[in-house]
Enzyme design. Structure first.
Site, PDB file in Angstrom:
ATOM      1  N   ARG A 976       0.848  -1.201   0.000  1.00  0.00           N
ATOM      2  CA  ARG A 976       0.000   0.000   0.000  1.00  0.00           C
ATOM      3  C   ARG A 976       0.882   1.249   0.000  1.00  0.00           C
ATOM      4  O   ARG A 976       1.811   1.369   0.802  1.00  0.00           O
ATOM      5  CB  ARG A 976      -0.887  -0.021   1.240  1.00  0.00           C
ATOM      6  N   ARG A1045      -2.310   5.951   9.797  1.00  0.00           N
ATOM      7  CA  ARG A1045      -2.264   5.528   8.402  1.00  0.00           C
ATOM      8  C   ARG A1045      -2.390   6.732   7.454  1.00  0.00           C
ATOM      9  O   ARG A1045      -2.394   7.874   7.886  1.00  0.00           O
ATOM     10  CB  ARG A1045      -3.409   4.533   8.145  1.00  0.00           C
ATOM     11  N   LYS A1110      -4.349   0.224  14.773  1.00  0.00           N
ATOM     12  CA  LYS A1110      -4.263   1.219  13.709  1.00  0.00           C
ATOM     13  C   LYS A1110      -5.006   2.504  14.093  1.00  0.00           C
ATOM     14  O   LYS A1110      -5.897   2.487  14.963  1.00  0.00           O
ATOM     15  CB  LYS A1110      -4.855   0.651  12.433  1.00  0.00           C
ATOM     16  N   LYS A1112      -6.788   6.063  12.274  1.00  0.00           N
ATOM     17  CA  LYS A1112      -7.184   6.626  10.984  1.00  0.00           C
ATOM     18  C   LYS A1112      -7.674   8.064  11.133  1.00  0.00           C
ATOM     19  O   LYS A1112      -8.489   8.362  12.011  1.00  0.00           O
ATOM     20  CB  LYS A1112      -8.287   5.777  10.363  1.00  0.00           C
ATOM     21  N   CYS A1331     -14.881  -3.647  -0.664  1.00  0.00           N
ATOM     22  CA  CYS A1331     -13.487  -3.881  -0.281  1.00  0.00           C
ATOM     23  C   CYS A1331     -12.898  -4.943  -1.196  1.00  0.00           C
ATOM     24  O   CYS A1331     -13.594  -5.517  -2.029  1.00  0.00           O
ATOM     25  CB  CYS A1331     -13.412  -4.332   1.173  1.00  0.00           C
ATOM     26  N   CYS A1337      -7.351 -11.142   0.400  1.00  0.00           N
ATOM     27  CA  CYS A1337      -7.469 -10.817   1.823  1.00  0.00           C
ATOM     28  C   CYS A1337      -7.668 -12.091   2.643  1.00  0.00           C
ATOM     29  O   CYS A1337      -8.605 -12.861   2.415  1.00  0.00           O
ATOM     30  CB  CYS A1337      -8.637  -9.868   2.053  1.00  0.00           C
ATOM     31  N   CYS A1376     -15.890  -9.310   5.024  1.00  0.00           N
ATOM     32  CA  CYS A1376     -15.931  -9.730   6.431  1.00  0.00           C
ATOM     33  C   CYS A1376     -16.360  -8.526   7.247  1.00  0.00           C
ATOM     34  O   CYS A1376     -16.469  -7.423   6.719  1.00  0.00           O
ATOM     35  CB  CYS A1376     -14.549 -10.247   6.866  1.00  0.00           C
ATOM     36  N   CYS A1380     -13.723  -2.570   5.864  1.00  0.00           N
ATOM     37  CA  CYS A1380     -12.797  -1.697   5.129  1.00  0.00           C
ATOM     38  C   CYS A1380     -13.496  -0.734   4.170  1.00  0.00           C
ATOM     39  O   CYS A1380     -12.967   0.321   3.861  1.00  0.00           O
ATOM     40  CB  CYS A1380     -11.789  -2.543   4.357  1.00  0.00           C
TER      41      CYS A1380
HETATM   42  S1  SF4 Z   1     -13.400  -5.802   5.001  1.00  0.00           S
HETATM   43 FE1  SF4 Z   1     -12.583  -7.779   5.582  1.00  0.00          FE
HETATM   44  S2  SF4 Z   1     -12.574  -8.897   3.705  1.00  0.00           S
HETATM   45 FE2  SF4 Z   1     -12.744  -6.806   3.128  1.00  0.00          FE
HETATM   46  S3  SF4 Z   1     -10.656  -6.179   2.779  1.00  0.00           S
HETATM   47 FE3  SF4 Z   1     -11.191  -5.628   4.865  1.00  0.00          FE
HETATM   48  S4  SF4 Z   1     -10.456  -7.326   6.075  1.00  0.00           S
HETATM   49 FE4  SF4 Z   1     -10.540  -8.046   3.963  1.00  0.00          FE
END
Ligand code: SF4
Length: 1468
Positions: A976, A1045, A1110, A1112, A1331, A1337, A1376, A1380
């Site tokens: 990143r 970040r 982290k 932000k 995401c 991931c 998940c 993100c």
């Molecule tokens: S929300 Fe979960 S699945 Fe999506 S990128 Fe972030 S950690 Fe990975």
């Protein structure tokens, strides 16, 4: 005497050869034929040496070498099934002009035989197939229909081989005994003299002085090579005719190379190779009165159009080309093509009307063909028909016709894009006539392509003659343009340039001024442009490589390109590994003069582009093998196609490569490998041609993964290392007493393994020896040798075993007996009792541990304790149950409670790791040097690299398959790049674009936090990647990790001055909060700041343990809340003065998205507004907020370590007071502001400074090329001319910012050209965001980026029908619950719960001001559509004026409003 044809051939071999080689194969034992000759040496004039070789020992390699060394006549006796593997050697024997005659017994063979090069799933490969496969190798070919003819032609071919220095194949059906006059002793000396042999030896000597590599086949192009002196067709025919005349003189037996039988003026003529002609010859005799004749071809190669036409009576009206052919999908058979081409290629020879030419096929040897079959063949009016009734059914079984849906493939789109007006797809994609069965053959269109090529050649000749003709008055500029065009006519660009010049000059001259050929040139001016000729076909072409016309085209030397689509999915092919249709690439490479590429558009768009362009530029035939798997079933998703492609490439089943033989002529390596693993046959080809070692030399790191065999060595090394580590550990433990304990864990996350480690430590404290490993790293048999085994196993998916325990469980559950009666065990499970809240799903809770426990008891093992069930819902999560279970375990092992030993107090493992890392160094540098693995082995390093902006990942699409193959995971890294405020220069954009191609997977991800992300960076490319990023004046430091970040900032295209101010602030704050460690520069940039070991780093803000988690920060500029200011730890809301200048910032604290499904102790939270600060105070505010969190954040539980929990636990007032105590000024009251939305503004907008900004829609932030939307190329081209900025938006889109009025039109044109101007998406699509999730991931439970667009499309028609297509609805998806893509502030959110199942949340605020609420759990796609469609209908009919969807679902009671993070999980 009576003999088989093969016996007769053996006799003939003895008559004039210096050596005889019998090649024994399972189907044929020619050595036995030699043994049967009682008088072999007495009949010999030459006393030949005799040897026997085995078919599986590459016999033709030895024959090739021996023939080159001896320079005398070599006779080989073999069955036809040995020819295919011999193809490379046959080429070389022909190129070295050896006098070799291979007497071949044509054999049908079983395609399922192991070891042979079978062409299909079992079934019979006809005898002629192998013959046809080698017809372009440079061997002359005789065929015979009986033993006598075979014997006679054997003698003739041996003599002709010597007289022309050309190798021959002499082919016959050999089984039946026939009467043969064996008069070789009389005939042979008359055919070959000592002078003939001497002349041949001299030619051989000349040839051998030229290196073999230059001989390699490309005969027409290498004028200096011996091929220039190879015997011509005419020469061979002349010699053969002379020899046949001698034969007739000596024996009275008469033959012609191509001979006619039948009446003088036939209307219908069969044309057949002699080898299959008996039945039809008989029928011709029978039908004599009906004017039917037969042209019987003895000398099939070289094919002489002239001799054929001379043999054919001119009265003929219909020619039936009668051939043995194996497959119905091969529309035109080889002889048919030769016959058809003869009428077109040979001007002036044919005196009659061109007859109708049809193709008739028979199966088997033709012996079973009856007169009735021939009668019906004669009655057939079809262009292609089968003579045997059974034939079609047999053939169709493995045909795989191209479907209509394949036609408009991405490959055709790419051809259109790349070649545009020059493109000529000859088999007419999208025309009705093309995709019928007959037209699937490569030869369809080939004839007209050849005509077009010839027509342009004639035009070139016309131009050449015209410019040289001094009698034609021609202006100097026109002469120059025509001359230049003629010189460069093969170069598409130059041909166009000079052609256009010539056309302009010709047109300017006016028609009346043009005389003679100039008028003709103008009339044919379309010929100036160099066309790109393509034939497109299906993989069915490759099934019967022996008989399909593919090699007819590629051996033509014509400048024609074949694109062959292979649509069979890897998973289907893997079930049939013997299928050899992919050999078409190798087959073509063996020709030496063919460009070959193997590509896959779903893997690498740029590699496909390269290949298409190179194929077009290549002067000669090209084959591009293009992979486009079509898995079975309806509505197959693009994700499935993508996965199939990846599997095929990763396993080496479909390697990506390009082979350009012209490069070899320039001294360059012709083979370019674009993927990493290859199949064995390709490896063997490369090894044989000395390319493999060159490739490895150029890229040493490829060596480990290149081939399966090399891979195995690496695995062995890997296994040895693991074993050593285990042994060392065992040794260490050996000093300890007590019963040894084996601890096995199964876990997709880290909890299982860390509990296993805790047990090891606990054992050590209790004087027990213990070792641990993943369950799949041991076999179930190991259990029988253990006394005490403890399992820690978590729950995956729908109650499944975790990935690293599945194989173990598969074996164990299938076992009914295992000697574990002496084994004692204990099991602790990890699960979540609320993860699947529906009653019927309760069985999933901790199922693996329960099943394991029960199975072990069933097998006779003895439990040490009851099953322990850790539950995430317990007060202290699984620790609650652990605390009760662990003491029982030790007790069961006979360990008394520890006295006087204080167990280590709980402390943050990660803090220890950070302190021990020497300011983020760890052993990263050492790990990078370990080339035995694609990962960083040390667990701490995988955590520390996050601080450097790097995540170690593995491709989850490939996990299962690689595991099956015993390979380590497909590790790669995500990198990143920190881009404060999301602003990059065009030069930086170009750099990112290039870095993604050179070191990553060729795509560029614009993230939800305005950063660039590279995916698929291999370990060996990691350092280079980061160095290139730094070279572009960007870096990756602190892009991830427990630090501040990337700082986001509203890209604000309207208020130019304000954007500059807030963006400068974002930059300054980012720099201020950057870690100060020198480790980053030391590890990645090789900049060691202090010599020697005495590096002393210092982190003035963070300290050695950095932050608990982290952190932000974002900066919003009302009225746009695109950064979702409330969703971050710290937010700044820009407040302006009346004149629009920056007055300062309102400050928000305590936002955050992440949570765990069903775990009420985790929740998303919106930030609290705590006051206002001036621009001068803003950096200090940021630093102090962060240090409060540094000092008070939870360092024990990472799930509770974000600042939102610190504030939630201690209260916002406490936080404000603590902050204030650290500030040097007093925070002011927050000032009024108003947000309207959190979306991007697409299209053109103009700023205060009159500069223009264009916001492009980039689907889920993935910048890539597709055939339909070559966005990456487009942005690269724009970056090359753009003088402003690129601004990444917080919604993953892109603004081409600061475009001058004078440049706007040009940019607009490019936007249109590269389809970046497409903005007519629905409001739902424009406001959707996902995401990354799969495949990279590690935490993903479900698809996200790859799936969301197709899901949104499912609603679009409903919204359109309701007239709400343009209404903005914020839709977000994550794989998940970590959040993100900030799903919990969306109006509709889908959060992955398991593969294909999503929790649906509704009711978020339209501009990010309110959290949403769980609506329903674990819905499938069908359920989601079924739930949401009526909701949209209701919204359309019941909404209040301007009411957003998120507000509506709350107003009408579909979900309750979420008023605080703490109540996020409350549903009532
Ligand atoms: S929300 Fe979960 S699945 Fe999506 S990128 Fe972030 S950690 Fe990975």
């Amino acid at each position: 005497m009576a003999a088989t044809a093969f016996d007769a051939l053996a006799q003939a071999s003895f008559a004039s050869s210096a050596s005889i080689v019998a090649v024994n194969s399972p189907s044929s034992q020619p050595a036995a034929a030699i043994d049967r000759l009682s008088d072999k040496y007495t009949i010999s004039n030459t006393s030949p040496s005799v040897s026997t070789l085995q078919a599986n020992a590459d016999p033709f390699l030895k024959i090739q070498d021996a023939a080159a060394a001896s320079k005398d006549l070599t006779a080989v006796l073999a069955a036809s099934d040995v020819l295919l593997p011999a193809i490379p050697h046959l080429f070389k024997i022909a190129a070295q002009r050896s006098a070799v005659v291979v007497h071949v017994e044509a054999k049908e063979r079983d395609a399922s035989n192991a070891g042979n090069s079978s062409s299909s799933k079992g079934g019979v490969v006809p005898s002629n197939a192998d013959l046809m496969a080698v017809r372009q190798t440079g061997f002359a070919i005789f065929t015979s229909d009986n033993a006598q003819t075979a014997f006679d032609l054997a003698l003739v071919s041996q003599a002709a081989a010597v007289r022309t220095s050309t190798p021959f194949l002499n082919v016959v059906n050999g089984a039946a005994q026939q009467k043969v006059v064996l008069d070789h002793q009389k005939v042979a000396p008359a055919l070959i003299s000592e002078q003939d042999l001497q002349a041949h030896r001299e030619r051989q000597t000349a040839v051998s002085e030229i290196s073999l590599s230059s001989l390699y086949l490309n005969t027409k192009d290498s004028a200096a090579g011996p091929s220039a002196t190879a015997a011509s067709t005419e020469e061979i025919y002349t010699k053969v005719e002379e020899l046949l005349a001698v034969l007739q003189e000596q024996t009275g037996r008469s033959y012609r190379p191509i001979e006619y039988h039948g009446p003088a003026h036939p209307k219908t003529v069969f044309v057949s190779l002699a080898i299959g002609s008996s039945a039809v010859e008989h029928a011709v005799e029978h039908h004599h009165h009906k004017s039917i004749g037969l042209v019987k071809v003895h000398l099939y190669r070289p094919w002489s159009e002239r001799h054929f036409l001379e043999a054919l009576p001119v009265s003929v009206e219909r020619v039936i080309v009668y051939e043995q052919a194996p497959a119905a999908h091969t529309a035109w058979t080889p002889l048919f093509l030769d016959v058809s081409a003869s009428f077109h290629a040979t001007e002036g020879v044919w005196k009659g009307q061109v007859p109708k030419i049809v193709s008739a096929r028979y199966r088997g040897s033709g012996a079973s063909i009856t007169e009735n079959d021939i009668e019906s063949a004669l009655a057939s009016d079809k262009p292609t028909f089968a003579i045997n009734p059974n034939y079609v059914a047999h053939a169709v079984s493995h045909a795989s016709p191209l479907q209509d849906s394949d036609i408009d493939t991405p490959y055709v789109q790419m051809l259109n894009q790349v070649f545009q007006g020059r493109l000529n797809i000859e088999n007419g994609v999208k025309t009705d006539s093309v995709w019928g069965s007959a037209q699937q053959s490569p030869e369809f269109g080939y004839g007209s392509l050849v005509t077009k090529v010839a027509s342009r050649a004639r035009f070139a000749e016309l131009v050449s003659k015209t410019v040289q003709d001094s009698s034609i008055k021609i202006s100097e500029p026109l002469r120059k343009a025509l001359t230049q065009w003629h010189l460069n006519r093969s170069d598409s660009k130059l041909a166009k340039r000079h052609g256009d010049e010539a056309i302009a000059l010709l047109e300017a001259a006016g028609k009346e001024a043009l005389v003679g050929s100039l008028t003709e040139i103008l009339a044919q001016s379309s010929q100036f442009a160099k066309p790109s000729h393509w034939l497109i076909g299906a993989d069915s072409w490759a099934f019967d490589i022996a008989n399909s016309g593919v090699h007819h085209v590629i051996s033509s030397d014509a400048d024609i390109n074949l694109l062959i689509l292979d649509t069979e999915p890897y998973t289907a092919r893997a079930q049939n590994p013997e299928n050899r249709k992919k050999d078409i690439g190798l087959y073509a490479m063996n020709y030496g003069s063919v460009y070959v590429a193997s590509v896959a558009v779903y893997s690498s768009y740029s590699q496909v582009l390269h290949a298409l362009i190179e194929a077009d530029q290549y002067q000669g035939p090209s084959i591009v093998l293009a992979y486009l798997p079509r898995p079975e079933g309806e509505n197959v998703s693009p994700i499935t196609v993508l996965k199939e492609t990846k599997l095929a490439i990763d396993t080496g089943y479909w390697p990506l490569y390009r082979w350009n033989p012209k490069l070899e002529e320039k001294g360059e390596e012709p083979f370019h490998l674009d993927s990493e693993r290859i199949k064995l046959d390709l490896q063997q080809f490369l090894e044989r041609e000395n390319h493999l070692s060159l490739i490895i030399q150029q890229n040493p790191s490829l060596a480990r993964t290149l081939t399966q065999s090399i891979e195995s060595e690496a695995q062995a090394r890997d296994a040895a290392l693991k074993k050593k580590a285990k042994d060392d550990f065992a040794k260490l433990m050996g000093g300890l007493g007590g019963p040894p304990v084996l601890i096995l864990f199964g876990s997709d996350g880290s909890n299982g393994e860390s509990l296993a480690k805790r047990l090891v430590k606990g054992a050590k404290l209790r004087n027990l020896s213990a070792r641990y490993s993943a369950m799949d790293d041991v076999s179930i048999e190991d259990l029988t040798m253990e006394k005490h085994v403890i399992f820690v196993v978590s729950t995956a998916g729908q109650g499944e075993f975790p990935v690293n325990a599945r194989e173990f469980w598969k074996s164990l559950s299938a076992t009914t007996e295992l000697g574990v009666s002496e084994t004692k065990f204990a099991v602790f499970g990890l699960g979540d009792s609320h993860y699947w809240p529906r009653e019927e799903d309760a069985i999933f809770y901790n199922r693996p541990s329960k099943e394991l426990h029960a199975k072990l008891i069933e097998l006779g093992a003895t439990p040490l304790t009851d099953l322990g069930l850790g539950d995430d819902q317990d007060a202290d999560s699984y620790e609650t149950a652990w605390a009760a279970w662990e003491p029982l375990l030790w007790e069961s092992l006979g360990c008394k409670p520890l006295e006087g030993v204080v167990e280590e107090p709980k402390k943050s493992a990660d803090d220890g790791m950070k302190v021990a890392s020497n300011y983020l160094r760890g052993t990263i540098a050492e790990g990078l040097l370990d080339d035995t693995t694609g990962q960083l082995r040390a667990e701490a390093d995988t955590k520390l690299t996050k601080f450097h902006g790097i995540y170690q990942q593995d491709d989850r699409d490939l996990r299962e398959e690689r595991k099956k193959q015993g390979l380590e995971k497909a590790f790669s890294f995500m990198v990143r790049v920190r881009v404060p405020g999301g602003v990059a220069t065009p030069a930086q954009w170009l750099a990112m674009d290039s870095i993604s191609d050179v070191t990553a997977n060729g795509t560029l991800k614009l993230t939800t936090r305005q950063a660039f992300q590279f995916h698929g960076v291999l370990k060996r490319n990691l350092k280079k990647n980061i160095q290139l990023v730094n070279k572009a004046l960007l870096d990756t430091l602190a892009a991830c990790g427990d630090v501040n970040r990337n700082i986001m900032c509203n890209p604000n295209p309207h208020q130019s001055d304000l954007h500059k101010q807030v963006n400068d602030f974002a930059n300054n704050l980012s720099a201020h909060l950057l870690p100060k460690t020198s480790a980053y520069r030391e590890i990645w940039l090789d900049q060691k700041l202090v010599k020697g070991e005495a590096v002393v780093d210092h982190e003035p803000i963070y300290g050695a343990t950095y932050l608990p988690r982290k952190f932000k920060i974002v900066v919003a500029v009302p009225p746009n809340n695109d950064v979702d200011v409330f969703a971050h730890d710290l937010g700044y809301i820009a407040i302006t003065n009346k004149d629009g200048s920056l007055a300062g910032f309102n400050v928000t604290v305590g936002g955050g998205m992440g949570m765990t499904h069903g775990n009420k102790k985790t929740f998303p939270r919106l930030g609290d507004l705590i006051g206002f600060c001036t621009p001068e105070q803003a950096i200090e505010t940021g630093e102090k907020v962060m240090t409060v969190q540094r000092d008070f954040g939870d360092r024990m539980n990472r799930k509770h370590a974000r600042m939102k929990y610190t504030i939630e636990d201690r209260g916002i007032e406490w936080f404000k007071a603590e902050l204030q105590s650290r500030l040097s000024f007093q925070l002011q009251e927050a000032r009024p502001f108003k947000f309207l939305d959190n979306a991007d503004r697409y299209g053109w907008t103009q700023g205060q400074d009159k500069l223009w900004h264009y916001c492009c829609y980039i689907e889920n932030g993935r910048v890539k090329d597709t055939p339909a939307e070559p966005h990456k190329t487009g942005l690269r081209e724009i970056a090359k001319i753009h003088q402003g900025e690129f601004r990444l938006t917080p919604n993953q889109h892109l603004i081409i910012a600061k475009v001058k009025e004078s440049e706007k039109a040009r940019i607009q044109e490019m936007l249109e050209q590269y389809k970046l101007d497409k903005l007519n998406y629905s409001g739902a699509m424009l406001n959707s965001m996902a995401c990354v999730a799969f495949p990279t991931c590690a935490l993903a439970m479900a698809e996200s980026e790859r799936y969301l667009p197709s899901l949104v499309e499912k609603f679009e028609s409903t919204l359109e029908e309701l007239g709400m297509r343009d209404d903005a609805v914020t839709i977000r998806m994550t794989g998940c619950p970590n959040g993100c893509a900030r799903p919990y502030v969306a109006e509709i959110a889908f959060v992955g719960k398991a593969f294909g199942a999503y929790n649906v949340y509704l009711g978020g605020g339209h501009h990010g001001e309110r959290l949403n609420k769980l609506y329903k759990e674990a819905l499938t796609e069908a359920e989601i559509v079924a739930e949401l469609t009526p909701m949209f209908r209701r919204w359309a009919s019941e909404r209040l004026d301007g009411e957003h969807f998120g507000d509506f679902v709350i107003r009408v009671g579909i979900v309750k409003a979420t008023l605080s993070g703490k109540t996020f999980h409350d549903l009532s």
